[in-house]
Design a protein around this motif. Structure first.
Motif, PDB file in Angstrom:
ATOM      1  N   GLY A 144       0.807  -1.126  -0.038  1.00 24.48           N
ATOM      2  CA  GLY A 144      -0.071   0.007  -0.069  1.00 24.48           C
ATOM      3  C   GLY A 144       0.828   1.284   0.008  1.00 24.48           C
ATOM      4  O   GLY A 144       2.035   1.173   0.422  1.00 24.48           O
ATOM      5  N   HIS A 145       0.273   2.346  -0.451  1.00 27.23           N
ATOM      6  CA  HIS A 145       1.301   3.683  -0.655  1.00 27.23           C
ATOM      7  C   HIS A 145       1.651   4.056   0.843  1.00 27.23           C
ATOM      8  O   HIS A 145       2.747   4.338   0.801  1.00 27.23           O
ATOM      9  CB  HIS A 145       0.344   4.738  -1.144  1.00 27.23           C
ATOM     10  N   ASN A 146       0.662   3.847   1.906  1.00 25.79           N
ATOM     11  CA  ASN A 146       1.175   4.045   3.146  1.00 25.79           C
ATOM     12  C   ASN A 146       2.413   3.118   3.697  1.00 25.79           C
ATOM     13  O   ASN A 146       2.855   3.669   4.916  1.00 25.79           O
ATOM     14  CB  ASN A 146      -0.213   4.150   4.124  1.00 25.79           C
ATOM     15  N   GLU A 147       2.848   2.350   3.043  1.00 21.96           N
ATOM     16  CA  GLU A 147       3.825   1.347   3.592  1.00 21.96           C
ATOM     17  C   GLU A 147       5.018   1.985   2.977  1.00 21.96           C
ATOM     18  O   GLU A 147       5.894   1.254   3.138  1.00 21.96           O
ATOM     19  CB  GLU A 147       3.676  -0.194   3.083  1.00 21.96           C
ATOM     20  N   VAL A 148       4.997   2.953   2.198  1.00 20.50           N
ATOM     21  CA  VAL A 148       6.168   3.437   1.549  1.00 20.50           C
ATOM     22  C   VAL A 148       6.515   4.861   2.024  1.00 20.50           C
ATOM     23  O   VAL A 148       7.462   5.353   1.977  1.00 20.50           O
ATOM     24  CB  VAL A 148       5.893   3.303  -0.141  1.00 20.50           C
ATOM     25  N   THR A 149       5.430   5.768   1.899  1.00 22.43           N
ATOM     26  CA  THR A 149       5.581   6.923   2.344  1.00 22.43           C
ATOM     27  C   THR A 149       4.569   7.444   3.277  1.00 22.43           C
ATOM     28  O   THR A 149       3.535   6.490   3.575  1.00 22.43           O
ATOM     29  CB  THR A 149       5.750   7.985   1.063  1.00 22.43           C
ATOM     30  N   SER A 150       4.902   8.713   3.786  1.00 20.75           N
ATOM     31  CA  SER A 150       3.757   8.999   4.823  1.00 20.75           C
ATOM     32  C   SER A 150       2.531   9.618   4.335  1.00 20.75           C
ATOM     33  O   SER A 150       2.467  10.591   3.810  1.00 20.75           O
ATOM     34  CB  SER A 150       4.336  10.244   5.833  1.00 20.75           C
ATOM     35  N   THR A 151       1.410   8.701   4.305  1.00 25.56           N
ATOM     36  CA  THR A 151       0.012   9.163   3.654  1.00 25.56           C
ATOM     37  C   THR A 151      -0.969   8.243   4.157  1.00 25.56           C
ATOM     38  O   THR A 151      -0.614   7.166   4.901  1.00 25.56           O
ATOM     39  CB  THR A 151       0.184   8.854   1.920  1.00 25.56           C
ATOM     40  N   ALA A 152      -2.505   8.499   3.787  1.00 26.59           N
ATOM     41  CA  ALA A 152      -3.225   7.829   4.312  1.00 26.59           C
ATOM     42  C   ALA A 152      -3.800   7.056   3.170  1.00 26.59           C
ATOM     43  O   ALA A 152      -4.606   6.060   3.551  1.00 26.59           O
ATOM     44  CB  ALA A 152      -4.538   8.675   4.789  1.00 26.59           C
ATOM     45  N   CYS A 153      -3.231   7.121   1.985  1.00 28.98           N
ATOM     46  CA  CYS A 153      -3.486   6.285   0.712  1.00 28.98           C
ATOM     47  C   CYS A 153      -3.024   4.844   0.952  1.00 28.98           C
ATOM     48  O   CYS A 153      -1.947   4.645   1.624  1.00 28.98           O
ATOM     49  CB  CYS A 153      -2.686   6.863  -0.419  1.00 28.98           C
ATOM     50  N   PRO A 154      -3.662   3.857   0.602  1.00 32.13           N
ATOM     51  CA  PRO A 154      -4.860   3.715  -0.315  1.00 32.13           C
ATOM     52  C   PRO A 154      -6.364   3.609   0.559  1.00 32.13           C
ATOM     53  O   PRO A 154      -7.188   2.953   0.043  1.00 32.13           O
ATOM     54  CB  PRO A 154      -4.555   2.342  -0.780  1.00 32.13           C
ATOM     55  N   GLY A 155      -6.411   4.416   1.458  1.00 34.25           N
ATOM     56  CA  GLY A 155      -7.843   4.866   1.973  1.00 34.25           C
ATOM     57  C   GLY A 155      -8.593   3.536   2.515  1.00 34.25           C
ATOM     58  O   GLY A 155      -7.794   2.886   3.232  1.00 34.25           O
ATOM     59  N   GLY A 156      -9.769   3.055   2.182  1.00 30.44           N
ATOM     60  CA  GLY A 156     -10.498   1.997   2.578  1.00 30.44           C
ATOM     61  C   GLY A 156     -10.144   0.915   1.747  1.00 30.44           C
ATOM     62  O   GLY A 156     -10.853  -0.195   1.900  1.00 30.44           O
ATOM     63  N   LEU A 157      -8.972   0.872   0.743  1.00 32.42           N
ATOM     64  CA  LEU A 157      -8.591  -0.274   0.076  1.00 32.42           C
ATOM     65  C   LEU A 157      -7.984  -1.302   0.770  1.00 32.42           C
ATOM     66  O   LEU A 157      -6.811  -0.755   1.383  1.00 32.42           O
ATOM     67  CB  LEU A 157      -8.012  -0.140  -1.316  1.00 32.42           C
ATOM     68  N   ASP A 158      -8.081  -2.684   0.884  1.00 32.95           N
ATOM     69  CA  ASP A 158      -7.461  -3.638   1.625  1.00 32.95           C
ATOM     70  C   ASP A 158      -6.372  -4.483   0.670  1.00 32.95           C
ATOM     71  O   ASP A 158      -6.695  -5.311   0.004  1.00 32.95           O
ATOM     72  CB  ASP A 158      -8.536  -4.629   2.157  1.00 32.95           C
ATOM     73  N   VAL A 159      -5.279  -3.947   1.106  1.00 32.19           N
ATOM     74  CA  VAL A 159      -4.108  -4.512   0.297  1.00 32.19           C
ATOM     75  C   VAL A 159      -4.025  -6.142   0.526  1.00 32.19           C
ATOM     76  O   VAL A 159      -3.832  -6.720  -0.534  1.00 32.19           O
ATOM     77  CB  VAL A 159      -2.929  -3.838   0.521  1.00 32.19           C
ATOM     78  N   ASP A 160      -4.179  -6.564   1.705  1.00 34.85           N
ATOM     79  CA  ASP A 160      -4.256  -7.844   1.950  1.00 34.85           C
ATOM     80  C   ASP A 160      -5.374  -8.869   1.144  1.00 34.85           C
ATOM     81  O   ASP A 160      -5.171  -9.932   0.501  1.00 34.85           O
ATOM     82  CB  ASP A 160      -4.518  -8.155   3.389  1.00 34.85           C
ATOM     83  N   GLU A 161      -6.582  -8.183   0.824  1.00 31.93           N
ATOM     84  CA  GLU A 161      -7.393  -8.779  -0.100  1.00 31.93           C
ATOM     85  C   GLU A 161      -7.029  -8.733  -1.497  1.00 31.93           C
ATOM     86  O   GLU A 161      -7.421  -9.810  -2.109  1.00 31.93           O
ATOM     87  CB  GLU A 161      -8.804  -8.082   0.171  1.00 31.93           C
ATOM     88  N   VAL A 162      -6.351  -7.631  -1.748  1.00 28.71           N
ATOM     89  CA  VAL A 162      -5.724  -7.687  -3.209  1.00 28.71           C
ATOM     90  C   VAL A 162      -4.967  -8.895  -3.198  1.00 28.71           C
ATOM     91  O   VAL A 162      -4.993  -9.551  -4.633  1.00 28.71           O
ATOM     92  CB  VAL A 162      -5.145  -6.210  -3.476  1.00 28.71           C
ATOM     93  N   VAL A 163      -3.849  -9.198  -2.543  1.00 26.72           N
ATOM     94  CA  VAL A 163      -3.015 -10.079  -2.630  1.00 26.72           C
ATOM     95  C   VAL A 163      -3.621 -11.436  -2.601  1.00 26.72           C
ATOM     96  O   VAL A 163      -3.415 -12.272  -3.325  1.00 26.72           O
ATOM     97  CB  VAL A 163      -1.810  -9.984  -1.545  1.00 26.72           C
TER      98      VAL A 163
END
Length: 253
Positions: A144-163
């Motif tokens: 997720g973007h927030n795992e790379v830089t300081s941000t609230a992105c990707p909002g309500g999107l669950d990256v675990d579900e994407v994977v």
């Protein structure tokens, strides 16, 4: 830019020139997931246009019915480089080594939800990219973007579900079957979003131009296949169009 490389899953390409730069010879080994922070895909994509004030871009825009190519994979899109100052990326050269995927929101603040169909299309795209670049399909390499830089992105999107879904699609034929735009399925009312689209009396386009549809004009049409081409049949003639230039309004009997 010329000769852009995109996944075969795309349903269209955005014709506008987006912000991009060289990968400086770095190998693609990460995928970074974003949300648009808007429920309007065009508002999001228009902020990525070259020379715009936002200085951002992404390789793909994903919606419930579309996977849109925006910046060719051979280029670095400007999606995860941080804002400077104390916002230092957690991985080196994030833009040069990654592919950025933006996803349309189904709701606004504060939850910024993402439609499950959008999540599914994003997962199909992730599975395809990982396969082509031999990227491990895991949470170390899909971030997720927030795992790379300081941000609230990707909002309500669950990256675990994407994977999770990407792993499923990676072993299934469904990985090469993204959802198709609604207006390619049914007779309906459509609106032109391009400056203009020309209609012709016959699909061969050798006949005299029959009609010109200007931006914002609406028309009734029946989408139908003609070989590998999708054409729109209207009472005034035929025309073919990039999916990005025509918007479905409603179905009709």
């Amino acid at each position: 830019m010329a000769g852009e490389v995109y996944s075969k899953l795309i349903t269209s390409k955005n014709p506008k020139v987006m912000n991009a730069s060289s990968r400086n010879g770095l190998r693609i080994d990460r995928i970074i997931i974003h949300h648009n922070a808007t429920t309007d895909k065009n508002t999001a994509m228009n902020t990525w246009i070259q020379g715009g004030p936002a200085n951002t871009s992404a390789h793909y825009e994903v919606t419930p019915t579309e996977i849109i190519g925006c910046v060719g994979e051979q280029y670095a899109a400007w999606h995860a480089g941080g804002t400077g100052g104390s916002d230092v990326p957690k991985i080196a050269s994030p833009n040069q080594r990654s592919i950025g995927i933006e996803n349309l929101n189904s709701t606004g603040a504060p939850h910024w939800k993402v439609d499950p169909k959008t999540v599914a299309n994003c997962a199909r795209l992730v599975a395809d990219i990982c396969k082509r670049y031999h990227i491990p399909l895991d949470r170390k390499h899909v971030l997720g973007h927030n795992e790379v830089t300081s941000t609230a992105c990707p909002g309500g999107l669950d990256v675990d579900e994407v994977v999770r879904l990407a792993k499923k699609y990676g072993t299934s034929k469904s990985a090469v079957k993204p959802a198709k735009p609604t207006y390619y399925k049914t007779k309906g009312l459509y609106e032109v979003t391009a400056p203009q689209i020309n209609g012709y009396r016959d699909i061969g386009f050798k006949q005299k131009r029959a009609v010109r549809f200007l931006k914002g004009s609406r028309f009734y049409a029946t989408p139908e296949k003609y070989g590998k081409i999708t054409r729109f049949k209207t009472s005034m003639g035929y025309f073919t169009s990039n999916k990005a230039y025509v918007k479905f309004i409603k179905a009709v009997d």
